[in-house]
Write a protein that holds these residues in place. Structure first.
Motif, PDB file in Angstrom:
ATOM      1  N   ARG A   8      22.533  38.683 -62.361  1.00  0.00           N
ATOM      2  CA  ARG A   8      21.794  39.921 -62.043  1.00  0.00           C
ATOM      3  C   ARG A   8      22.537  41.279 -62.982  1.00  0.00           C
ATOM      4  O   ARG A   8      22.113  42.529 -62.118  1.00  0.00           O
ATOM      5  CB  ARG A   8      22.354  39.465 -60.249  1.00  0.00           C
ATOM      6  CG  ARG A   8      21.734  38.731 -59.880  1.00  0.00           C
ATOM      7  CD  ARG A   8      22.967  38.924 -58.533  1.00  0.00           C
ATOM      8  NE  ARG A   8      23.850  38.626 -58.668  1.00  0.00           N
ATOM      9  CZ  ARG A   8      24.068  37.270 -58.321  1.00  0.00           C
ATOM     10  NH1 ARG A   8      23.384  35.897 -58.140  1.00  0.00           N
ATOM     11  NH2 ARG A   8      25.750  36.607 -58.389  1.00  0.00           N
ATOM     12  N   GLN A   9      23.031  41.569 -63.250  1.00  0.00           N
ATOM     13  CA  GLN A   9      23.843  42.858 -64.487  1.00  0.00           C
ATOM     14  C   GLN A   9      22.762  43.208 -65.037  1.00  0.00           C
ATOM     15  O   GLN A   9      22.952  44.824 -64.603  1.00  0.00           O
ATOM     16  CB  GLN A   9      24.065  41.813 -65.713  1.00  0.00           C
ATOM     17  CG  GLN A   9      25.843  40.709 -65.198  1.00  0.00           C
ATOM     18  CD  GLN A   9      26.310  41.407 -65.266  1.00  0.00           C
ATOM     19  OE1 GLN A   9      26.999  43.512 -65.291  1.00  0.00           O
ATOM     20  NE2 GLN A   9      28.003  40.802 -63.478  1.00  0.00           N
ATOM     21  N   PRO A  10      22.063  43.478 -64.815  1.00  0.00           N
ATOM     22  CA  PRO A  10      21.223  44.350 -66.299  1.00  0.00           C
ATOM     23  C   PRO A  10      20.332  45.330 -64.343  1.00  0.00           C
ATOM     24  O   PRO A  10      19.666  46.178 -64.727  1.00  0.00           O
ATOM     25  CB  PRO A  10      19.620  43.266 -66.628  1.00  0.00           C
ATOM     26  CG  PRO A  10      20.624  42.614 -66.654  1.00  0.00           C
ATOM     27  CD  PRO A  10      21.141  41.827 -66.183  1.00  0.00           C
ATOM     28  N   TRP A  11      20.795  44.225 -63.329  1.00  0.00           N
ATOM     29  CA  TRP A  11      19.814  45.130 -62.091  1.00  0.00           C
ATOM     30  C   TRP A  11      20.882  46.249 -61.984  1.00  0.00           C
ATOM     31  O   TRP A  11      20.617  47.366 -61.581  1.00  0.00           O
ATOM     32  CB  TRP A  11      19.287  43.974 -61.355  1.00  0.00           C
ATOM     33  CG  TRP A  11      19.095  44.920 -59.804  1.00  0.00           C
ATOM     34  CD1 TRP A  11      17.477  45.088 -59.434  1.00  0.00           C
ATOM     35  CD2 TRP A  11      19.712  44.966 -58.382  1.00  0.00           C
ATOM     36  NE1 TRP A  11      17.939  45.900 -58.150  1.00  0.00           N
ATOM     37  CE2 TRP A  11      19.306  45.341 -57.969  1.00  0.00           C
ATOM     38  CE3 TRP A  11      21.443  44.629 -58.823  1.00  0.00           C
ATOM     39  CZ2 TRP A  11      19.731  46.388 -56.628  1.00  0.00           C
ATOM     40  CZ3 TRP A  11      22.081  45.149 -57.880  1.00  0.00           C
ATOM     41  CH2 TRP A  11      21.012  46.112 -56.416  1.00  0.00           C
ATOM     42  N   ARG A  12      21.629  45.595 -62.116  1.00  0.00           N
ATOM     43  CA  ARG A  12      23.264  46.873 -61.280  1.00  0.00           C
ATOM     44  C   ARG A  12      23.617  47.538 -62.535  1.00  0.00           C
ATOM     45  O   ARG A  12      23.812  48.946 -61.810  1.00  0.00           O
ATOM     46  CB  ARG A  12      24.258  45.724 -60.933  1.00  0.00           C
ATOM     47  CG  ARG A  12      24.273  44.790 -60.246  1.00  0.00           C
ATOM     48  CD  ARG A  12      25.801  44.220 -60.299  1.00  0.00           C
ATOM     49  NE  ARG A  12      25.715  43.132 -59.185  1.00  0.00           N
ATOM     50  CZ  ARG A  12      26.772  42.250 -59.108  1.00  0.00           C
ATOM     51  NH1 ARG A  12      27.641  42.310 -59.350  1.00  0.00           N
ATOM     52  NH2 ARG A  12      26.956  41.092 -57.649  1.00  0.00           N
ATOM     53  N   SER A  14      21.731  49.077 -64.095  1.00  0.00           N
ATOM     54  CA  SER A  14      19.825  50.151 -63.748  1.00  0.00           C
ATOM     55  C   SER A  14      19.966  50.712 -62.697  1.00  0.00           C
ATOM     56  O   SER A  14      19.899  52.012 -62.726  1.00  0.00           O
ATOM     57  CB  SER A  14      18.501  49.240 -63.681  1.00  0.00           C
ATOM     58  OG  SER A  14      18.463  48.369 -64.852  1.00  0.00           O
ATOM     59  N   LEU A  15      21.106  50.330 -61.919  1.00  0.00           N
ATOM     60  CA  LEU A  15      21.154  50.873 -60.597  1.00  0.00           C
ATOM     61  C   LEU A  15      22.266  52.027 -61.070  1.00  0.00           C
ATOM     62  O   LEU A  15      22.214  53.405 -60.586  1.00  0.00           O
ATOM     63  CB  LEU A  15      21.419  50.327 -59.574  1.00  0.00           C
ATOM     64  CG  LEU A  15      21.898  50.622 -58.271  1.00  0.00           C
ATOM     65  CD1 LEU A  15      20.809  51.761 -57.440  1.00  0.00           C
ATOM     66  CD2 LEU A  15      22.267  50.139 -56.980  1.00  0.00           C
ATOM     67  N   ALA A  16      23.253  51.072 -60.993  1.00  0.00           N
ATOM     68  CA  ALA A  16      24.201  52.488 -61.932  1.00  0.00           C
ATOM     69  C   ALA A  16      23.570  54.193 -62.613  1.00  0.00           C
ATOM     70  O   ALA A  16      24.227  55.072 -62.216  1.00  0.00           O
ATOM     71  CB  ALA A  16      25.172  51.802 -62.591  1.00  0.00           C
ATOM     72  N   VAL A  17      22.485  53.939 -63.580  1.00  0.00           N
ATOM     73  CA  VAL A  17      22.225  54.224 -64.526  1.00  0.00           C
ATOM     74  C   VAL A  17      21.359  55.441 -63.588  1.00  0.00           C
ATOM     75  O   VAL A  17      21.491  57.085 -64.084  1.00  0.00           O
ATOM     76  CB  VAL A  17      21.429  53.474 -66.029  1.00  0.00           C
ATOM     77  CG1 VAL A  17      20.125  54.675 -66.425  1.00  0.00           C
ATOM     78  CG2 VAL A  17      22.105  53.238 -66.557  1.00  0.00           C
ATOM     79  N   ALA A  18      20.098  54.614 -62.929  1.00  0.00           N
ATOM     80  CA  ALA A  18      19.847  56.113 -61.805  1.00  0.00           C
ATOM     81  C   ALA A  18      20.115  56.379 -61.016  1.00  0.00           C
ATOM     82  O   ALA A  18      19.955  58.008 -60.458  1.00  0.00           O
ATOM     83  CB  ALA A  18      18.849  54.267 -61.347  1.00  0.00           C
ATOM     84  N   ILE A  19      20.967  55.944 -60.411  1.00  0.00           N
ATOM     85  CA  ILE A  19      22.275  56.739 -59.898  1.00  0.00           C
ATOM     86  C   ILE A  19      23.223  58.108 -60.452  1.00  0.00           C
ATOM     87  O   ILE A  19      22.747  59.406 -60.231  1.00  0.00           O
ATOM     88  CB  ILE A  19      23.467  56.195 -58.947  1.00  0.00           C
ATOM     89  CG1 ILE A  19      22.966  55.217 -58.010  1.00  0.00           C
ATOM     90  CG2 ILE A  19      24.861  57.192 -58.646  1.00  0.00           C
ATOM     91  CD1 ILE A  19      23.701  54.255 -57.546  1.00  0.00           C
ATOM     92  N   VAL A  20      23.230  58.297 -62.230  1.00  0.00           N
ATOM     93  CA  VAL A  20      23.982  58.794 -62.534  1.00  0.00           C
ATOM     94  C   VAL A  20      22.582  59.917 -63.035  1.00  0.00           C
ATOM     95  O   VAL A  20      22.924  61.205 -63.458  1.00  0.00           O
ATOM     96  CB  VAL A  20      24.807  58.071 -64.221  1.00  0.00           C
ATOM     97  CG1 VAL A  20      25.168  59.514 -64.647  1.00  0.00           C
ATOM     98  CG2 VAL A  20      25.532  57.441 -63.244  1.00  0.00           C
TER      99      VAL A  20
END
Length: 563
Positions: A8-12, A14-20
């Motif tokens: 699950r680490q890559p998904w989290r 990716s989400l953080a990068v998307a938010i930033v």
């Protein structure tokens, strides 16, 4: 760590990068909006809070006499004003502020409290720049906000009382109030400019951004007045009023060939630079706004009307009989001793016979005299367009009674101003050509109107020379070295609320010209209610004419008559 959590680490991440990235895009979009889309709006709002436009006052146009001598100039002054809203927050400093501004503390408090809801209040108007600078430095030393200065101008009149009635003055806002300053205010005023500056929230200047609209000064005016002659007329009239115990007086000097008014003096006068004790009587430009019955100064025009009619020749005569003439219930009298005499037309003028001129008028009829008086400009505008100018009264009756005919012939029952009388005489001695009057210097003589036949005008002019220079002439009007002509008048005065004429109240008048052979100047002198040394025009006004005319000829280097 379990295998499931690792997957699950890559998904989290990716989400953080998307938010930033989304936040960065939002910030970029906002920056683009502020710098591009809303740029004009934001600049406008910023400027509204810091960009100011300061008025650049336009100097009023310079007023000079015909020779370039200044009569009205603009000088710099400073006005101090305050923002009461700001000062209300600094009430503890009011006593010190009052001392710095040299305003009584109680008065300053009343001013600020009475204008507490306003953002503008005058503290001092038209201070000398050095005085205003000293006050501002003291206020700044006290660290008091809300007191500001604005640069203005005020009028200064170098000639003072000498030319006050002609030039006039401006009000505290530099708008014309009287005289030429009022008549030509739109021309003299000019157009104010604007200067852009940046100020902080306290109103302190941060940066000068330059002039956005330059001030356009008013146009200069060169008047027809000759300050040398104006001074002579003012001086002699003032002395004459004092010597004769009179109430008031006027002098008009007119250029016969151009219609330019070279001097316009009145007494009492005032100093336009110091109007603290100014009264309405001092402000009256009597030569233009006061009208009066001209009395015997009208007789030359009655004689001219007789010559025009063809029924009379210069040598024709009138027998005076007893020196009185009964007309209905009125009795016409001669002031001079004419009983039993026979007078030709010149003699009628020399002896100023009311009886004889009345008989002439009965023969030719009042309409002829009225028509001639109208043609020489009586009862009409002079062309000056001066504020408050009065036209006088020249009655036009469908039927003239004998008493009305007689009084018209010797100058009663009509009213004129001094400038109107001067124009009438200038017409008479200018070969019958009537010119409009002017208070502005002319570059060329205006076109005139032939008001009477030249031969008639010249014949009456020669008669008027005999009125002064003849054996029984008005010797007090003579000018050494020159032949002059003219006619005196002594008019009884009326009064408000009084039926008929006042007892022992007169106007002494003299209208004359020089040089006799080729007249260049006409001077009219009016002395109101002389109470010492007599009241006749030939006794009171004629000597003033003589002295003023002598100086007028000398200053203009007019050569004396031969012999």
């Amino acid at each position: 760590m379990t295998p499931a959590s690792t997957t699950r680490q890559p998904w989290r991440f990716s989400l953080a990068v998307a938010i930033v990235a989304g936040m960065a895009l939002a910030i970029c979009a906002r920056i683009i909006q502020l710098q591009v889309t809303d740029k004009a709006f934001l600049i406008k709002q910023g400027d509204a809070r810091s960009l100011r436009h300061i008025g650049l006052p336009a100097y009023r146009g310079l007023i000079t006499d015909r020779n370039g001598q200044p009569l009205s100039v603009s000088t710099p002054v400073t006005t101090l004003w305050a923002n009461p809203r700001q000062l209300l927050e600094q009430r503890a400093h009011w006593p010190a502020l009052a001392q710095a501004l040299e305003i009584p503390p109680a008065r300053l408090e009343a001013l600020l409290l009475g204008n507490r809801h306003k953002a503008f209040l005058y503290l001092h108007r038209r201070l000398a720049p050095q005085v205003a600078e000293r006050m501002l430095q003291q206020v700044q030393a006290l660290k008091i906000d809300g007191v500001h200065a604005v640069q203005e101008s005020r009028r200064f009149y170098p000639a003072g009382a000498t030319a006050a009635h002609a030039v006039g003055f401006t009000d505290i806002d530099n708008r014309g109030s009287e005289g030429i300053e009022l008549a030509y205010d739109p021309l003299l005023r000019g157009h104010d400019g604007l200067q852009q500056v940046l100020k902080d929230r306290r109103g302190q200047l941060i940066q000068d951004l330059g002039v956005s609209r330059p001030a356009r000064p008013g146009q200069p005016l060169a008047l027809s007045l000759d300050l040398r002659l104006q001074y002579v007329a003012h001086r002699e009239l003032h002395q004459g009023i004092e010597d004769n115990g009179a109430d008031a007086g006027s002098v008009v000097i007119l250029d016969v060939k151009t219609g330019e008014i070279l001097a316009l003096a009145n007494q009492p006068s005032y100093n336009p630079n110091n109007r603290a004790q100014l009264s309405p009587a001092m402000m009256r430009n009597r030569a233009v706004v006061d009208v009066f019955e001209p009395a015997s100064t009208i007789k030359p025009f009655s004689v001219a009307a007789a010559l025009e009619s063809g029924r009379w020749k210069p040598g024709d005569s009138v027998h005076v009989d007893t020196g009185t003439l009964k007309v209905g219930r009125y009795t016409i009298r001669d002031a001079s001793r004419t009983a039993g005499q026979t007078l030709d037309l010149t003699g009628i003028l020399v002896r100023s016979s009311n009886v004889a001129i009345s008989k002439v008028a009965f023969d030719i009829g009042a309409p002829r005299i009225h028509d001639l008086l109208q043609r020489v400009g009586l009862g009409q505008a002079t062309g000056l367009e001066f504020p408050g100018e009065r036209l006088g009264v020249l009655p036009n009756r469908p039927t003239w009674r004998p008493s009305e005919t007689a009084t018209l012939a010797y100058g009663y029952g009509l009213s004129v101003s001094a400038v109107q009388l001067a124009r009438a005489y200038a017409t008479l001695v200018n070969g019958g050509v009537r010119l409009p009057l002017s208070l502005l210097r002319l570059s060329a003589p205006p076109k005139g109107v032939q008001a009477m036949a030249p031969q008639v005008a010249n014949r009456v002019r020669d008669m008027l020379v005999q009125v002064v220079e003849g054996p029984r002439g008005i010797y007090r009007a003579r000018v050494a070295g020159y032949q002059v002509g003219g006619k005196s008048g002594t008019a009884r005065k009326t009064g408000a609320g009084v039926q008929g004429y006042l007892a022992r109240s007169y106007r002494a008048v003299f209208a004359g010209f020089a040089p006799a052979a080729a007249p260049r100047y006409v001077i009219v002198v009016v002395v109101d209610n002389p109470r010492q040394h007599g009241f006749f025009g030939g006794l009171v006004a004629a000597p003033l004419f003589s002295r003023i005319m002598a100086e007028t000829l000398r200053l203009n280097q007019v050569a004396p008559d031969p012999g």
